[in-house]
Scaffold this motif. Structure first.
Motif, PDB file in Angstrom:
ATOM      1  N   ASP A 267      -3.371   3.001   7.978  1.00  0.00           N
ATOM      2  CA  ASP A 267      -3.696   2.523   6.637  1.00  0.00           C
ATOM      3  C   ASP A 267      -2.517   2.767   5.698  1.00  0.00           C
ATOM      4  O   ASP A 267      -2.082   3.904   5.513  1.00  0.00           O
ATOM      5  CB  ASP A 267      -4.922   3.244   6.077  1.00  0.00           C
ATOM      6  CG  ASP A 267      -6.204   2.823   6.763  1.00  0.00           C
ATOM      7  OD1 ASP A 267      -6.146   1.973   7.679  1.00  0.00           O
ATOM      8  OD2 ASP A 267      -7.262   3.339   6.384  1.00  0.00           O
ATOM      9  N   LEU A 268      -2.033   1.690   5.074  1.00  0.00           N
ATOM     10  CA  LEU A 268      -0.943   1.789   4.110  1.00  0.00           C
ATOM     11  C   LEU A 268      -1.422   1.489   2.695  1.00  0.00           C
ATOM     12  O   LEU A 268      -0.787   1.874   1.724  1.00  0.00           O
ATOM     13  CB  LEU A 268       0.179   0.821   4.467  1.00  0.00           C
ATOM     14  CG  LEU A 268       0.834   1.033   5.832  1.00  0.00           C
ATOM     15  CD1 LEU A 268       1.908  -0.018   6.063  1.00  0.00           C
ATOM     16  CD2 LEU A 268       1.418   2.426   5.940  1.00  0.00           C
ATOM     17  N   MET A 269      -2.537   0.754   2.591  1.00  0.00           N
ATOM     18  CA  MET A 269      -3.111   0.419   1.293  1.00  0.00           C
ATOM     19  C   MET A 269      -4.623   0.547   1.393  1.00  0.00           C
ATOM     20  O   MET A 269      -5.212   0.132   2.393  1.00  0.00           O
ATOM     21  CB  MET A 269      -2.752  -1.023   0.897  1.00  0.00           C
ATOM     22  CG  MET A 269      -3.364  -1.465  -0.428  1.00  0.00           C
ATOM     23  SD  MET A 269      -3.095  -3.221  -0.802  1.00  0.00           S
ATOM     24  CE  MET A 269      -1.395  -3.208  -1.320  1.00  0.00           C
ATOM     25  N   ARG A 270      -5.205   1.117   0.350  1.00  0.00           N
ATOM     26  CA  ARG A 270      -6.666   1.180   0.224  1.00  0.00           C
ATOM     27  C   ARG A 270      -7.025   0.820  -1.209  1.00  0.00           C
ATOM     28  O   ARG A 270      -6.317   1.215  -2.138  1.00  0.00           O
ATOM     29  CB  ARG A 270      -7.192   2.589   0.523  1.00  0.00           C
ATOM     30  CG  ARG A 270      -7.161   2.939   1.987  1.00  0.00           C
ATOM     31  CD  ARG A 270      -7.953   4.231   2.244  1.00  0.00           C
ATOM     32  NE  ARG A 270      -7.509   4.792   3.496  1.00  0.00           N
ATOM     33  CZ  ARG A 270      -6.998   6.012   3.650  1.00  0.00           C
ATOM     34  NH1 ARG A 270      -6.888   6.829   2.610  1.00  0.00           N
ATOM     35  NH2 ARG A 270      -6.615   6.428   4.825  1.00  0.00           N
ATOM     36  N   THR A 271      -8.111   0.111  -1.365  1.00  0.00           N
ATOM     37  CA  THR A 271      -8.609  -0.339  -2.671  1.00  0.00           C
ATOM     38  C   THR A 271      -7.505  -0.963  -3.532  1.00  0.00           C
ATOM     39  O   THR A 271      -7.465  -0.769  -4.741  1.00  0.00           O
ATOM     40  CB  THR A 271      -9.336   0.772  -3.439  1.00  0.00           C
ATOM     41  OG1 THR A 271      -8.423   1.840  -3.712  1.00  0.00           O
ATOM     42  CG2 THR A 271     -10.531   1.302  -2.659  1.00  0.00           C
ATOM     43  N   GLY A 272      -6.581  -1.673  -2.870  1.00  0.00           N
ATOM     44  CA  GLY A 272      -5.540  -2.395  -3.592  1.00  0.00           C
ATOM     45  C   GLY A 272      -4.345  -1.573  -4.019  1.00  0.00           C
ATOM     46  O   GLY A 272      -3.476  -2.061  -4.727  1.00  0.00           O
ATOM     47  N   THR A 273      -4.268  -0.308  -3.585  1.00  0.00           N
ATOM     48  CA  THR A 273      -3.171   0.566  -3.977  1.00  0.00           C
ATOM     49  C   THR A 273      -2.437   1.073  -2.743  1.00  0.00           C
ATOM     50  O   THR A 273      -3.066   1.565  -1.802  1.00  0.00           O
ATOM     51  CB  THR A 273      -3.706   1.782  -4.781  1.00  0.00           C
ATOM     52  OG1 THR A 273      -4.416   1.289  -5.910  1.00  0.00           O
ATOM     53  CG2 THR A 273      -2.572   2.688  -5.229  1.00  0.00           C
ATOM     54  N   TRP A 274      -1.111   0.931  -2.754  1.00  0.00           N
ATOM     55  CA  TRP A 274      -0.302   1.471  -1.653  1.00  0.00           C
ATOM     56  C   TRP A 274      -0.467   2.975  -1.627  1.00  0.00           C
ATOM     57  O   TRP A 274      -0.431   3.638  -2.674  1.00  0.00           O
ATOM     58  CB  TRP A 274       1.181   1.118  -1.822  1.00  0.00           C
ATOM     59  CG  TRP A 274       1.490  -0.325  -1.665  1.00  0.00           C
ATOM     60  CD1 TRP A 274       1.793  -1.209  -2.646  1.00  0.00           C
ATOM     61  CD2 TRP A 274       1.572  -1.059  -0.444  1.00  0.00           C
ATOM     62  NE1 TRP A 274       2.039  -2.450  -2.111  1.00  0.00           N
ATOM     63  CE2 TRP A 274       1.913  -2.394  -0.756  1.00  0.00           C
ATOM     64  CE3 TRP A 274       1.365  -0.734   0.903  1.00  0.00           C
ATOM     65  CZ2 TRP A 274       2.052  -3.382   0.194  1.00  0.00           C
ATOM     66  CZ3 TRP A 274       1.511  -1.721   1.859  1.00  0.00           C
ATOM     67  CH2 TRP A 274       1.849  -3.020   1.508  1.00  0.00           C
ATOM     68  N   LEU A 275      -0.654   3.556  -0.445  1.00  0.00           N
ATOM     69  CA  LEU A 275      -0.791   5.005  -0.305  1.00  0.00           C
ATOM     70  C   LEU A 275       0.583   5.660  -0.365  1.00  0.00           C
ATOM     71  O   LEU A 275       1.573   5.083   0.088  1.00  0.00           O
ATOM     72  CB  LEU A 275      -1.495   5.330   1.026  1.00  0.00           C
ATOM     73  CG  LEU A 275      -2.905   4.770   1.156  1.00  0.00           C
ATOM     74  CD1 LEU A 275      -3.442   5.039   2.561  1.00  0.00           C
ATOM     75  CD2 LEU A 275      -3.823   5.342   0.100  1.00  0.00           C
ATOM     76  N   PRO A 276       0.644   6.881  -0.894  1.00  0.00           N
ATOM     77  CA  PRO A 276       1.953   7.571  -0.982  1.00  0.00           C
ATOM     78  C   PRO A 276       2.441   8.041   0.384  1.00  0.00           C
ATOM     79  O   PRO A 276       1.720   8.153   1.317  1.00  0.00           O
ATOM     80  CB  PRO A 276       1.668   8.764  -1.904  1.00  0.00           C
ATOM     81  CG  PRO A 276       0.182   8.952  -1.891  1.00  0.00           C
ATOM     82  CD  PRO A 276      -0.429   7.649  -1.486  1.00  0.00           C
TER      83      PRO A 276
END
Length: 153
Positions: free
Chosen positions: A144-153
Motif C-alpha cells: 500500500d502506497l496510498m490510502r484514502t487518497g493520500t500518499w503514505l510517508p
C-alpha cells in the motif's frame, strides 16, 4: 543481487508508480454494473500529476463509461504481473470540451496525436483512493502506497 531481490522502500515504490503512469500508454480498467456484472477493458490514459489522477478516453457507449456513471467506483491496473500498479478510486465522466486545453494537448502528445473528440467520445477522470504496487512476494507486506487518497510517508 538483482533489483528484485530486495523490497523497494515506499518512496521508491511511489516513484516507480509515477514513472509507470507517465510512461505507460494503456491500462486495464475494471468496473461492475449495479447488479454485479463485471467489465474489464483496456484504455489509453494520461497521468495528470503527482497525485496519480488519470484521464482516460473511451467511447460514450463503452461498458466502462456506462458502468462508471451510477456509482463511480473503478479499478485500474498498469504494468505487468512482475511489477504491477493497482489503483482503486472514483471515476467520473468528463466531456472533452470540459477538459482544460493543457490536459487535452498532453493527452494527444502522449498518445501520438490521438485527440478523441465529438459526441462519440468521453473522458474518464479517475481520482485514486488506494494505490498498491509489488514486484515479488517480498513486497506484499508494504504494497500500500496510498490510502484514502493520500500518499503514505
Amino acid at each position: 543481487m538483482t533489483e528484485y531481490e530486495l523490497p523497494r522502500s515506499r518512496e521508491q515504490g511511489k516513484q516507480d508508480v509515477l514513472d509507470h503512469l507517465r510512461q505507460e500508454e494503456d491500462a486495464w480498467v475494471a468496473t461492475a454494473s449495479p447488479d454485479g456484472v463485471p467489465t474489464l477493458v483496456p484504455l489509453s490514459f494520461l497521468c495528470e500529476d503527482d497525485s496519480g489522477a488519470l484521464v482516460m478516453a473511451t467511447r460514450r457507449t463503452s461498458p466502462a463509461a456506462a458502468i462508471v456513471t451510477p456509482h463511480g467506483l473503478i479499478r485500474v491496473t498498469a504494468g505487468h504481473t512482475r511489477d504491477v500498479v493497482l489503483i482503486e478510486g472514483e471515476g467520473r465522466i468528463v466531456e472533452a470540451t470540459d477538459l482544460p486545453p493543457t490536459t487535452r494537448d498532453a493527452f494527444a502528445a502522449k498518445l501520438r496525436g490521438w485527440r478523441p473528440s465529438g459526441p462519440r467520445y468521453v473522458f474518464l477522470r479517475i481520482t485514486p483512493r488506494t494505490v498498491r504496487t509489488w514486484r515479488e512476494e517480498n513486497e506484499l507486506a508494504d504494497r500500500d502506497l496510498m490510502r484514502t487518497g493520500t500518499w503514505l510517508p
